[in-house]
Design a protein around this motif. Structure first.
Motif, PDB file in Angstrom:
ATOM      1  N   GLU A  60       1.169  -1.310   0.023  1.00  9.24           N
ATOM      2  CA  GLU A  60       0.237   0.072   0.084  1.00  9.24           C
ATOM      3  C   GLU A  60       0.307   1.261  -0.143  1.00  9.24           C
ATOM      4  O   GLU A  60       0.521   2.163  -0.915  1.00  9.24           O
ATOM      5  CB  GLU A  60      -0.924  -0.069   1.424  1.00  9.24           C
ATOM      6  CG  GLU A  60      -2.198  -0.659   1.081  1.00  9.24           C
ATOM      7  CD  GLU A  60      -3.293  -0.884   2.128  1.00  9.24           C
ATOM      8  OE1 GLU A  60      -2.927   0.122   3.360  1.00  9.24           O
ATOM      9  OE2 GLU A  60      -3.993  -0.820   2.519  1.00  9.24           O
ATOM     10  N   LEU A  61       2.280   1.319   0.875  1.00 11.20           N
ATOM     11  CA  LEU A  61       2.874   2.556   0.877  1.00 11.20           C
ATOM     12  C   LEU A  61       3.547   2.681  -0.699  1.00 11.20           C
ATOM     13  O   LEU A  61       3.512   3.414  -1.090  1.00 11.20           O
ATOM     14  CB  LEU A  61       3.511   2.081   1.773  1.00 11.20           C
ATOM     15  CG  LEU A  61       3.827   2.114   3.157  1.00 11.20           C
ATOM     16  CD1 LEU A  61       4.940   2.197   4.522  1.00 11.20           C
ATOM     17  CD2 LEU A  61       3.184   3.666   4.050  1.00 11.20           C
ATOM     18  N   VAL A  62       3.748   1.907  -1.260  1.00  7.64           N
ATOM     19  CA  VAL A  62       4.688   1.527  -2.198  1.00  7.64           C
ATOM     20  C   VAL A  62       3.634   1.885  -3.253  1.00  7.64           C
ATOM     21  O   VAL A  62       4.193   2.623  -4.122  1.00  7.64           O
ATOM     22  CB  VAL A  62       5.389   0.474  -2.369  1.00  7.64           C
ATOM     23  CG1 VAL A  62       6.140   0.457  -4.279  1.00  7.64           C
ATOM     24  CG2 VAL A  62       6.406   0.527  -1.610  1.00  7.64           C
ATOM     25  N   VAL A  63       2.831   1.817  -3.285  1.00  9.70           N
ATOM     26  CA  VAL A  63       1.807   1.811  -4.311  1.00  9.70           C
ATOM     27  C   VAL A  63       1.523   3.072  -4.399  1.00  9.70           C
ATOM     28  O   VAL A  63       0.757   4.198  -5.310  1.00  9.70           O
ATOM     29  CB  VAL A  63       0.580   1.081  -4.440  1.00  9.70           C
ATOM     30  CG1 VAL A  63      -0.889   1.613  -5.071  1.00  9.70           C
ATOM     31  CG2 VAL A  63       0.741  -0.359  -4.960  1.00  9.70           C
ATOM     32  N   SER A  64       1.503   3.764  -3.058  1.00  8.99           N
ATOM     33  CA  SER A  64       0.563   5.430  -2.774  1.00  8.99           C
ATOM     34  C   SER A  64       1.555   6.273  -2.976  1.00  8.99           C
ATOM     35  O   SER A  64       1.398   7.072  -4.575  1.00  8.99           O
ATOM     36  CB  SER A  64       0.013   5.645  -1.201  1.00  8.99           C
ATOM     37  OG  SER A  64      -0.412   4.632  -0.841  1.00  8.99           O
ATOM     38  N   GLU A  65       2.999   5.821  -3.536  1.00  9.25           N
ATOM     39  CA  GLU A  65       3.543   7.186  -4.073  1.00  9.25           C
ATOM     40  C   GLU A  65       4.028   6.690  -5.325  1.00  9.25           C
ATOM     41  O   GLU A  65       4.263   7.833  -6.196  1.00  9.25           O
ATOM     42  CB  GLU A  65       5.462   6.601  -2.844  1.00  9.25           C
ATOM     43  CG  GLU A  65       4.962   6.284  -1.413  1.00  9.25           C
ATOM     44  CD  GLU A  65       5.620   8.560  -0.980  1.00  9.25           C
ATOM     45  OE1 GLU A  65       5.604   8.874  -2.139  1.00  9.25           O
ATOM     46  OE2 GLU A  65       4.809   8.267  -0.030  1.00  9.25           O
ATOM     47  N   LEU A  66       4.047   5.602  -5.575  1.00  8.81           N
ATOM     48  CA  LEU A  66       3.900   5.766  -7.432  1.00  8.81           C
ATOM     49  C   LEU A  66       2.836   6.168  -7.985  1.00  8.81           C
ATOM     50  O   LEU A  66       3.091   6.734  -8.837  1.00  8.81           O
ATOM     51  CB  LEU A  66       4.489   3.669  -7.695  1.00  8.81           C
ATOM     52  CG  LEU A  66       5.871   3.344  -6.884  1.00  8.81           C
ATOM     53  CD1 LEU A  66       5.709   1.594  -7.386  1.00  8.81           C
ATOM     54  CD2 LEU A  66       7.034   3.882  -7.582  1.00  8.81           C
ATOM     55  N   VAL A  67       1.509   5.418  -7.337  1.00 12.44           N
ATOM     56  CA  VAL A  67       0.724   6.532  -7.891  1.00 12.44           C
ATOM     57  C   VAL A  67       0.458   7.783  -8.057  1.00 12.44           C
ATOM     58  O   VAL A  67       0.092   8.829  -8.556  1.00 12.44           O
ATOM     59  CB  VAL A  67      -0.194   5.502  -7.873  1.00 12.44           C
ATOM     60  CG1 VAL A  67      -1.799   6.058  -8.101  1.00 12.44           C
ATOM     61  CG2 VAL A  67      -0.399   4.246  -8.009  1.00 12.44           C
ATOM     62  N   THR A  68       0.854   8.414  -6.659  1.00 11.22           N
ATOM     63  CA  THR A  68       0.334  10.095  -6.422  1.00 11.22           C
ATOM     64  C   THR A  68       1.967  10.694  -7.269  1.00 11.22           C
ATOM     65  O   THR A  68       1.800  11.776  -7.480  1.00 11.22           O
ATOM     66  CB  THR A  68       1.110  10.155  -4.727  1.00 11.22           C
ATOM     67  OG1 THR A  68      -0.358   9.477  -4.262  1.00 11.22           O
ATOM     68  CG2 THR A  68       1.027  11.458  -5.075  1.00 11.22           C
ATOM     69  N   ASN A  69       2.816   9.477  -7.202  1.00  7.58           N
ATOM     70  CA  ASN A  69       3.862  10.432  -8.204  1.00  7.58           C
ATOM     71  C   ASN A  69       3.354  10.496  -9.636  1.00  7.58           C
ATOM     72  O   ASN A  69       3.763  11.964 -10.334  1.00  7.58           O
ATOM     73  CB  ASN A  69       4.950  10.340  -8.550  1.00  7.58           C
ATOM     74  CG  ASN A  69       5.701  10.290  -7.365  1.00  7.58           C
ATOM     75  OD1 ASN A  69       5.871  11.516  -5.924  1.00  7.58           O
ATOM     76  ND2 ASN A  69       7.197   9.336  -6.630  1.00  7.58           N
ATOM     77  N   ALA A  70       2.833   9.544 -10.510  1.00  7.92           N
ATOM     78  CA  ALA A  70       2.610   9.427 -11.362  1.00  7.92           C
ATOM     79  C   ALA A  70       1.349  10.227 -11.591  1.00  7.92           C
ATOM     80  O   ALA A  70       1.261  11.240 -12.797  1.00  7.92           O
ATOM     81  CB  ALA A  70       1.843   8.154 -11.785  1.00  7.92           C
ATOM     82  N   ILE A  71       0.568  10.560 -11.002  1.00  9.35           N
ATOM     83  CA  ILE A  71      -1.114  11.906 -11.310  1.00  9.35           C
ATOM     84  C   ILE A  71       0.076  13.267 -11.064  1.00  9.35           C
ATOM     85  O   ILE A  71      -0.863  13.762 -11.656  1.00  9.35           O
ATOM     86  CB  ILE A  71      -1.538  11.366  -9.976  1.00  9.35           C
ATOM     87  CG1 ILE A  71      -2.107  10.318 -10.151  1.00  9.35           C
ATOM     88  CG2 ILE A  71      -2.679  12.603  -9.912  1.00  9.35           C
ATOM     89  CD1 ILE A  71      -3.327   8.870  -9.584  1.00  9.35           C
ATOM     90  N   ARG A  72       0.880  13.766 -10.157  1.00 11.33           N
ATOM     91  CA  ARG A  72       1.591  13.996  -9.902  1.00 11.33           C
ATOM     92  C   ARG A  72       2.516  14.988 -11.264  1.00 11.33           C
ATOM     93  O   ARG A  72       1.898  16.296 -11.956  1.00 11.33           O
ATOM     94  CB  ARG A  72       1.747  15.338  -9.045  1.00 11.33           C
ATOM     95  CG  ARG A  72       1.121  14.583  -7.715  1.00 11.33           C
ATOM     96  CD  ARG A  72       1.613  14.863  -6.371  1.00 11.33           C
ATOM     97  NE  ARG A  72       1.635  15.044  -4.989  1.00 11.33           N
ATOM     98  CZ  ARG A  72       1.843  15.158  -3.250  1.00 11.33           C
ATOM     99  NH1 ARG A  72       3.300  14.952  -4.001  1.00 11.33           N
ATOM    100  NH2 ARG A  72       0.769  15.410  -2.653  1.00 11.33           N
TER     101      ARG A  72
END
Length: 818
Positions: free
Chosen positions: A721-733
């Motif tokens: 969950e932590l890894v997915v949150s960081e990677l998806v957030t960076n992609a969206i931003r």
């Protein structure tokens, strides 16, 4: 055939053994045989004396039973003289007696001429002597038609050490008691039969002590009357010892030149030296080499200092198993200055020792079993010779004599030095080759994969066969490189040439391939970069005008077990073979491309789908065979071997080599890599499209949690969950849609986020009051490994975790990220 008269024993078809009185006596003095001639001489029948002490036949029995007499018999191998014997009727009878041992520590043979009823007239003897002087050389001996001695001249008596009165009437075999006598008597018989002279070369020990072996040329000439009839044989002996020894030395040197140095193995060369010298030069030989001979350190150039550390490299003996040796083969021993080994190495020249020398006694006392061996085998002469080549001391050769009665002389030293010098050059060549070979092997081992990884995408097996004398150093290589997204890269390459230079070039190319593969370049782009590297290597070696000197070929393939697709590109390398599960085999039509190092020409990749359980065979051109087989024939053999697999991939590798390389050696380096494909079905892969909306970060976490629960990976939920949150957030931003999230569950758990931006992410260290910049650092700390790769539409950032995760989420110290 011309004969003297009809009354000789030889003319009657045989020899009258009663003309000689013969008896044998055991070493303890017991009579063991008694012939008719002995009965006629002393009157005792055989049953009355056989088995009884021989001393009872003496007129004075006490003279043969004393300690002094027994000691004298133990030292002698032959004795002659007149003995007073007791006849059966009681009278004392002086008898000229000849006695000699028939074998070492065996029984004695006693012979004398028995009285004959009729002897030839003295005038006949005078005639024989006249013929001898007019027809024969000196020294001379005359044998009658029965091959019994009648006359010897003074020189022959001197040479034999026996006066005529004691051996007259005896045959040659009865006088010498040696096997060589049979050869001489055969020549004598030929002369008597045909009247033709004969010449025989033989080696006999002469003189009463029988301590010196001499070579003789014996000339047998018929003694004929005026009517041409043969009455006797004259034997003239000529000493050819010097010529014989010179010839033997030349033969030994010739044998040494032919036999020593047949291989480039140090111990084998040392053994060849020992084998050549025994028994021609010595009864026993040992070859001891410096223990540091095969090490990297430099060897001494001058005489050594004691004590000397040596390794027993070889030994040889006239006895099976070398019982004289007390040091086993391969054992390292330290030799003090009193030893023959150390003494000659310290002195720097050969040394001869007698076993009675104080230094030998002191050396034997240091190790009791060595002193016992010297005494047991009767070693009486020892010669030690340094082994030196090109100004370097390599070891020492020690020669010993125990069965050969002659001690080593200066001529033996010269011969031994000549042989050891030749052997030393061969040993030094082997030493230099071994050092270079070991260097090449170490380089080769460090550059080739020690063990092949077994990625989840494929099952692999390999074989590597170098060509040439380097036994492990070549320019062919192969590799298996795990890539992101459960993919795998398969590489095989071939550098021009063999040996250390080819291995070094291969190592640089293999390292470059691994580096470029880590960047996740497509196969054609990777080969383009590799081509530039080879051009630079050619420039460094001054081979700009001859790129083939540093040229190479390569095949690079990337297999994706999720899509079942394989992308391949080749740089002048043979096309791989694909064996499908149904048994069909094809060679993939990979665009060949130019070899590496040509420059200026493009490489082209192809893509194909590989079914599960297909076998992809990558190889170098050495597998296709030698000059007597074309490539098409080699392809047919390879296809047939792959079409009939042997169960395991290792078995298939062996079957391929047996089919294409049936001989013992190879003309070119051979690398073979087999990979059996595996596939990841949809049940192990989950994919979601992610809109460029921050609200989908939480949705993505829920999707991931649900799928991990279905896979039974509850322990990985918190970290993922932590890894997915960081990677998806960076992609969206920071990235450009479309955005896709993918989970791959195999031997590990892989999380991938793909977007349409080509900007590569960079991890940085955030300052204390920064609000961002910690995302990738957090991903790196939570993952086994992570990275990014370029795609046709953008990039993919991925993270890989081992299963199960070792630490629960609540134990993670997030403060360490600040």
């Amino acid at each position: 055939m011309k004969r003297r008269d009809s009354g000789s024993a030889w003319e009657r078809g045989g020899f009258d053994e009663t003309d000689t009185a013969q008896a044998t006596v055991s070493d303890d003095g017991t009579l063991t045989s008694w012939n008719e001639g002995a009965r006629r001489l002393l009157g005792h029948p055989s049953p009355d004396v056989v088995g009884r002490p021989a001393a009872e036949l003496l007129a004075d029995p006490g003279r043969a039973t004393g300690a002094e007499a027994r000691h004298a018999r133990a030292r002698l191998t032959r004795w002659h003289g007149t003995v007073a014997l007791r006849h059966r009727d009681g009278r004392e009878l002086p008898v000229p007696l000849l006695a000699h041992r028939r074998r070492p520590e065996g029984d004695w043979l006693l012979v004398t001429a028995a009285p004959r009823v009729e002897w030839p007239p003295e005038s006949w003897n005078d005639a024989l002597m006249q013929w001898a002087y007019t027809q024969s050389p000196c020294p001379m001996a005359i044998y009658d038609a029965d091959m019994r001695l009648r006359k010897v001249n003074a020189e022959m008596a001197r040479v034999t050490g026996l006066p005529e009165t004691e051996i007259r009437g005896l045959r040659l075999s009865e006088i010498k008691g040696k096997l060589q006598s049979e050869q001489l008597e055969a020549a004598m018989r030929h002369v008597l039969t045909t009247g033709e002279p004969r010449e025989v070369e033989t080696q006999l020990r002469t003189g009463s002590g029988e301590m010196k072996e001499q070579a003789w040329s014996a000339r047998f000439a018929p003694l004929q009357a005026r009517d041409g009839r043969v009455y006797a044989v004259c034997m003239a002996a000529h000493d050819i010892t010097d010529q014989y020894l010179a010839r033997q030395r030349l033969l030994l040197l010739s044998a040494a030149s032919e036999r020593i140095g047949s291989t480039l193995d140090i111990d084998h060369t040392a053994q060849e030296l020992a084998d050549v010298c025994v028994p021609r030069l010595a009864d026993y030989a040992s070859i001891d080499l410096l223990d540091r001979l095969t090490q990297e350190e430099e060897l001494p150039s001058g005489p050594l200092a004691d004590p000397v550390v040596l390794r027993r490299a070889a030994r040889q003996s006239i006895y099976e198993g070398c019982p004289e040796s007390v040091v086993p083969l391969g054992k390292v021993d330290t030799y003090p200055k009193v030893s023959p080994m150390a003494e000659c190495l310290v002195a720097g020249h050969p040394i001869i020792h007698a076993s009675t020398d104080p230094s030998i006694a002191e050396w034997g006392a240091l190790k009791p079993e060595r002193g016992q061996a010297i005494r047991r085998f009767g070693v009486h002469s020892i010669m030690s010779v340094p082994i030196r080549a090109r100004g370097t001391t390599l070891g020492v050769a020690v020669f010993a004599r125990h069965r050969t009665p002659e001690a080593f002389a200066q001529d033996d030293v010269v011969l031994a030095e000549e042989i050891t010098t030749r052997a030393a050059v061969c040993v030094d060549n082997a030493r230099r080759f071994t050092r270079e070979r070991d260097t090449a092997l170490a380089l080769q081992r460090s550059l080739l994969p020690q063990t092949l990884p077994q990625p989840p995408a494929v099952e692999v097996a390999s074989r590597y066969l170098p060509a040439g004398p380097y036994a492990g150093a070549g320019g062919d290589w192969f590799d298996v490189i795990p890539l992101s997204g459960a993919r795998v890269a398969l590489v095989v390459g071939d550098v021009v040439g063999h040996g250390i230079q080819a291995s070094a070039t291969m190592g640089r190319l293999r390292t470059a391939v691994r580096t470029l593969a880590d960047v996740d370049l497509p196969p054609d782009e990777l080969l383009t970069h590799l081509d530039d590297l080879v051009i630079h290597l050619a420039a460094e070696t001054g081979a700009e005008e001859a790129t083939g000197d540093v040229g190479a070929t390569c095949l690079y393939a990337v297999y994706d077990p999720v899509s079942h697709r394989c992308s391949l590109a080749a740089a002048g390398h043979p096309a791989p073979a694909l064996a499908r599960p149904d048994g069909s085999v094809e060679f993939l039509p990979v665009p060949p491309g130019p070899p590496l190092g040509v420059g200026g020409l493009p490489f082209e990749a192809m893509e194909t789908e590989l079914p599960e359980d297909a076998v992809l065979a990558l190889y170098t051109n050495g597998l296709m065979g030698g000059w007597d087989r074309d490539v098409d024939e080699g392809r047919l053999l390879l296809a047939d071997a792959l079409a009939h697999p042997c169960g395991s991939l290792n078995g298939t590798c062996d079957a391929v080599l047996r089919a294409l390389l049936p001989g013992e050696g190879v003309l070119d380096d051979v690398a073979l890599l087999l990979a059996r494909t595996r596939a990841l079905d949809a049940a192990h892969v989950a994919t979601w499209d992610v809109p460029a909306d921050p609200a989908w970060v939480a949705r993505s976490r829920r999707n991931v949690t649900q799928r991990l629960t279905e896979w039974g990976l509850d322990e990985a939920v918190f970290t993922t969950e932590l890894v997915v949150s960081e990677l998806v957030t960076n992609a969206i931003r920071h990235a450009v849609p479309p955005i896709q999230l993918r989970l791959i569950h195999d031997h590990s758990l892989i999380c991938e986020v793909t977007d349409s931006s080509s900007t590569a992410p960079h991890m940085r260290r955030a300052r204390t009051f920064d609000e961002g910049g910690r995302g990738l650092l957090l991903v790196a700390r939570l993952s086994q490994r992570w990275g990014s790769r370029q795609t046709a539409e953008g990039k993919t950032i991925w993270s890989e975790q081992t299963l199960p995760v070792g630490l629960p989420g609540e134990l993670l110290d997030l403060d360490q990220l600040d």
